[in-house]
Design a protein around this motif. Structure first.
Motif, mmCIF file in Angstrom:
data_model
loop_
_atom_site.group_PDB
_atom_site.id
_atom_site.type_symbol
_atom_site.label_atom_id
_atom_site.label_comp_id
_atom_site.label_asym_id
_atom_site.label_seq_id
_atom_site.Cartn_x
_atom_site.Cartn_y
_atom_site.Cartn_z
ATOM 1 N N LEU A 129 0.839 -1.192 0.000
ATOM 2 C CA LEU A 129 0.000 0.000 0.000
ATOM 3 C C LEU A 129 0.871 1.238 0.000
ATOM 4 C CD1 LEU A 129 -1.410 -2.157 2.320
ATOM 5 C CD2 LEU A 129 -3.297 -0.649 1.676
ATOM 6 N N GLN A 130 0.385 2.273 -0.683
ATOM 7 C CA GLN A 130 1.027 3.578 -0.594
ATOM 8 C C GLN A 130 -0.032 4.620 -0.278
ATOM 9 O OE1 GLN A 130 3.065 6.149 -3.822
ATOM 10 N NE2 GLN A 130 4.750 5.129 -2.775
ATOM 11 N N CYS A 131 0.274 5.430 0.744
ATOM 12 C CA CYS A 131 -0.621 6.494 1.173
ATOM 13 C C CYS A 131 0.077 7.831 1.035
ATOM 14 C CB CYS A 131 -1.022 6.319 2.645
ATOM 15 S SG CYS A 131 -1.830 4.767 3.011
ATOM 16 N N TRP A 132 -0.729 8.879 0.896
ATOM 17 C CA TRP A 132 -0.241 10.248 1.039
ATOM 18 C C TRP A 132 -0.896 10.841 2.276
ATOM 19 C CZ3 TRP A 132 -1.162 12.578 -4.516
ATOM 20 C CH2 TRP A 132 -0.362 11.881 -5.457
ATOM 21 N N VAL A 133 -0.080 11.470 3.097
ATOM 22 C CA VAL A 133 -0.560 12.142 4.298
ATOM 23 C C VAL A 133 -0.322 13.630 4.115
ATOM 24 C CG1 VAL A 133 -0.228 12.397 6.784
ATOM 25 C CG2 VAL A 133 -0.083 10.129 5.740
ATOM 26 N N ALA A 134 -1.384 14.428 4.146
ATOM 27 C CA ALA A 134 -1.241 15.870 3.973
ATOM 28 C C ALA A 134 -0.511 16.480 5.165
ATOM 29 C CB ALA A 134 -2.617 16.514 3.820
ATOM 30 N N LEU A 135 0.321 17.460 4.891
ATOM 31 C CA LEU A 135 1.046 18.154 5.952
ATOM 32 C C LEU A 135 0.209 19.304 6.508
ATOM 33 C CD1 LEU A 135 4.587 18.359 4.312
ATOM 34 C CD2 LEU A 135 3.868 16.820 6.155
ATOM 35 N N PRO A 136 0.356 19.605 7.798
ATOM 36 C CA PRO A 136 -0.298 20.811 8.338
ATOM 37 C C PRO A 136 0.161 22.045 7.569
ATOM 38 C CG PRO A 136 0.631 19.456 10.097
ATOM 39 C CD PRO A 136 1.140 18.886 8.813
ATOM 40 N N GLN A 137 -0.660 23.085 7.558
ATOM 41 C CA GLN A 137 -0.318 24.277 6.798
ATOM 42 C C GLN A 137 1.032 24.853 7.216
ATOM 43 O OE1 GLN A 137 -3.459 27.213 6.372
ATOM 44 N NE2 GLN A 137 -5.042 25.636 6.497
ATOM 45 N N SER A 138 1.347 24.778 8.500
ATOM 46 C CA SER A 138 2.616 25.336 8.984
ATOM 47 C C SER A 138 3.825 24.525 8.534
ATOM 48 C CB SER A 138 2.600 25.415 10.511
ATOM 49 O OG SER A 138 2.489 24.118 11.080
ATOM 50 N N LYS A 139 3.600 23.293 8.020
ATOM 51 C CA LYS A 139 4.713 22.420 7.615
ATOM 52 C C LYS A 139 4.733 22.164 6.107
ATOM 53 C CE LYS A 139 5.967 21.704 11.920
ATOM 54 N NZ LYS A 139 5.868 20.395 12.550
ATOM 55 N N GLU A 140 3.801 22.752 5.372
ATOM 56 C CA GLU A 140 3.716 22.448 3.943
ATOM 57 C C GLU A 140 4.973 22.835 3.172
ATOM 58 O OE1 GLU A 140 -0.862 22.507 2.479
ATOM 59 O OE2 GLU A 140 0.009 24.471 2.909
ATOM 60 N N GLU A 141 5.666 23.886 3.613
ATOM 61 C CA GLU A 141 6.845 24.363 2.898
ATOM 62 C C GLU A 141 8.135 24.032 3.645
ATOM 63 O OE1 GLU A 141 6.841 25.652 -0.213
ATOM 64 O OE2 GLU A 141 4.697 25.175 -0.200
ATOM 65 N N LYS A 142 8.108 23.037 4.502
ATOM 66 C CA LYS A 142 9.317 22.638 5.210
ATOM 67 C C LYS A 142 10.284 21.965 4.240
ATOM 68 C CE LYS A 142 9.614 19.124 7.852
ATOM 69 N NZ LYS A 142 9.482 18.200 8.975
ATOM 70 N N ASP A 143 11.543 21.833 4.667
ATOM 71 C CA ASP A 143 12.527 21.143 3.838
ATOM 72 C C ASP A 143 12.130 19.678 3.682
ATOM 73 O OD1 ASP A 143 14.066 23.414 3.544
ATOM 74 O OD2 ASP A 143 15.381 22.942 5.245
ATOM 75 N N PRO A 144 12.363 19.106 2.515
ATOM 76 C CA PRO A 144 12.026 17.700 2.316
ATOM 77 C C PRO A 144 12.907 16.785 3.157
ATOM 78 C CG PRO A 144 13.210 18.561 0.416
ATOM 79 C CD PRO A 144 12.910 19.726 1.296
ATOM 80 N N GLY A 145 12.415 15.568 3.388
ATOM 81 C CA GLY A 145 13.166 14.608 4.179
ATOM 82 C C GLY A 145 12.728 13.186 3.877
ATOM 83 N N PHE A 146 13.536 12.237 4.332
ATOM 84 C CA PHE A 146 13.230 10.817 4.116
ATOM 85 C C PHE A 146 13.600 10.030 5.351
ATOM 86 C CE2 PHE A 146 14.321 6.487 3.014
ATOM 87 C CZ PHE A 146 13.241 6.087 2.245
ATOM 88 N N SER A 147 12.732 9.075 5.713
ATOM 89 C CA SER A 147 12.978 8.223 6.874
ATOM 90 C C SER A 147 12.624 6.784 6.525
ATOM 91 C CB SER A 147 12.135 8.690 8.072
ATOM 92 O OG SER A 147 12.204 7.763 9.137
ATOM 93 N N HIS A 148 13.524 5.864 6.843
ATOM 94 C CA HIS A 148 13.259 4.426 6.682
ATOM 95 C C HIS A 148 13.269 3.783 8.064
ATOM 96 C CE1 HIS A 148 13.378 0.368 4.953
ATOM 97 N NE2 HIS A 148 14.268 0.094 5.893
ATOM 98 N N THR A 149 12.220 3.013 8.357
ATOM 99 C CA THR A 149 12.108 2.350 9.654
ATOM 100 C C THR A 149 11.954 0.852 9.426
ATOM 101 O OG1 THR A 149 11.011 4.304 10.583
ATOM 102 C CG2 THR A 149 10.839 2.245 11.834
ATOM 103 N N GLY A 150 12.816 0.075 10.067
ATOM 104 C CA GLY A 150 12.771 -1.377 9.923
ATOM 105 C C GLY A 150 11.586 -1.992 10.636
ATOM 106 N N ALA A 151 11.220 -3.187 10.233
ATOM 107 C CA ALA A 151 10.066 -3.868 10.811
ATOM 108 C C ALA A 151 10.238 -4.108 12.305
ATOM 109 C CB ALA A 151 9.825 -5.188 10.079
ATOM 110 N N ASP A 152 11.461 -4.425 12.739
ATOM 111 C CA ASP A 152 11.699 -4.735 14.148
ATOM 112 C C ASP A 152 11.519 -3.526 15.055
ATOM 113 O OD1 ASP A 152 12.225 -7.317 13.399
ATOM 114 O OD2 ASP A 152 14.414 -7.113 13.494
#
Length: 310
Positions: A129-152
């Motif tokens: 599955l792939q979802c999009w989660v809208a950002l709050p208005q105060s965070k819409e123009e924040k710097d982009p980022g990426f996070s990977h979290t393992g199953a464990d």
């Protein structure tokens, strides 16, 4: 499928969404539950796709060329298979079942999603599955980022034939380490045959998406795979699997967004003008590039102004 009775005040189900199915080629199907004419958003979730399941023969796979996003976070969660993610931050990350790729677009990011060369050579099954989660208005123009979290690293709640993995947010008294920007929850729930679990009313907007099996919601009826069941505000329901078969269900929702959102193509924003700017920036190739990739998905022909949700 259960038929809703709008006059049944005791019912816990508000809306049933039957996703639209798109064939992306070679029989690889994607079911889109959000946005839908019956329901545009659930909490911060503005987009929900189920990929597959699909068996790729040796030499086959997916090739989603570089494309842009603004104003949202993408959440990729696989049930089987493997996808290689690359983005304009220089990230290269394979994702496998039970892991979480959380990419925050903010003011703008570009990424690609492909089947890696070793997986492609061997052939594979892909489901997720792939979802999009809208950002709050105060965070819409924040710097982009990426996070990977393992199953464990994801909290798991088990008992009485139910196993719930908390993908993101807070639910069942647990908190996922995946970084989020607004109050929300996203849970992968597996029920053994005959198992039951109560879904508490922790957030104003809550829904469940049935991946496999049949789900028994008591007086509200039974629901089969590939349906998004949106609950009424304040509803607490008991989810049950049938005695002869288990079920797998994604639970999702959160606090309502801080105002409407506009959505066009891969762009989400509280401002229609901002989306128009993003369209022009992509057309003129002013977004950052994905290192090592020269292909890209051109801006499609998008008639009119962005669509406002809700």
């Amino acid at each position: 499928m259960s038929i809703l009775d709008p006059h049944d005040e005791a019912a816990m189900v508000q809306t049933i969404v039957v996703p639209r199915t798109h064939d992306l080629g070679d029989g690889f199907e994607v079911r889109r539950a959000l946005p839908h004419k019956e329901r545009r958003m659930v909490g911060p979730f503005v987009f929900l796709d189920q990929m597959g399941p699909h068996v790729f023969q040796p030499g086959q796979g997916i090739d989603v060329r570089p494309h842009p996003h603004i104003g949202l976070s993408t959440v990729t969660y696989l049930l089987s298979g493997e996808i290689s993610h690359r983005d304009s931050l220089g990230t290269f990350q394979d994702i496998k079942p039970g892991e979480v790729n959380w990419m925050t677009a903010g003011k703008g990011i570009v990424h690609s999603e492909r089947t890696g060369p070793q997986v492609r050579a061997a052939g594979s099954m892909l489901s997720g599955l792939q979802c999009w989660v809208a950002l709050p208005q105060s965070k819409e123009e924040k710097d982009p980022g990426f996070s990977h979290t393992g199953a464990d690293a994801l909290p798991v709640i088990e008992g009485d034939g139910a196993t719930a993995r908390l993908i993101a947010g807070e639910y069942f008294g647990k908190r996922s380490p995946v970084p989020v920007e607004s109050p929300m929850f996203y849970v992968d729930l597996q029920l053994a045959p005959g198992a039951r679990l109560t879904m508490p009313a922790e957030y104003p907007e809550q829904a469940l998406y049935i991946v496999d099996g049949t789900l028994d919601l008591g007086r509200d009826g039974r629901f089969g795979p590939n349906q998004l069941v949106v609950l009424k505000p304040g509803a607490s329901v008991t989810l049950g699997a049938l005695q002869d078969a288990g079920a797998r269900v994604m639970l999702l929702g959160g606090e309502p967004m801080d105002g409407p959102r506009y959505l066009t193509w891969n762009f989400v924003s509280s401002s229609a003008d901002r989306i128009e700017q993003a369209k022009e920036d992509w057309r003129a190739q002013r977004f950052p590039q994905v290192p090592g990739e020269t292909e890209f998905i051109p801006l499609p022909d998008l008639p009119g102004r962005p669509v406002r949700y809700p």
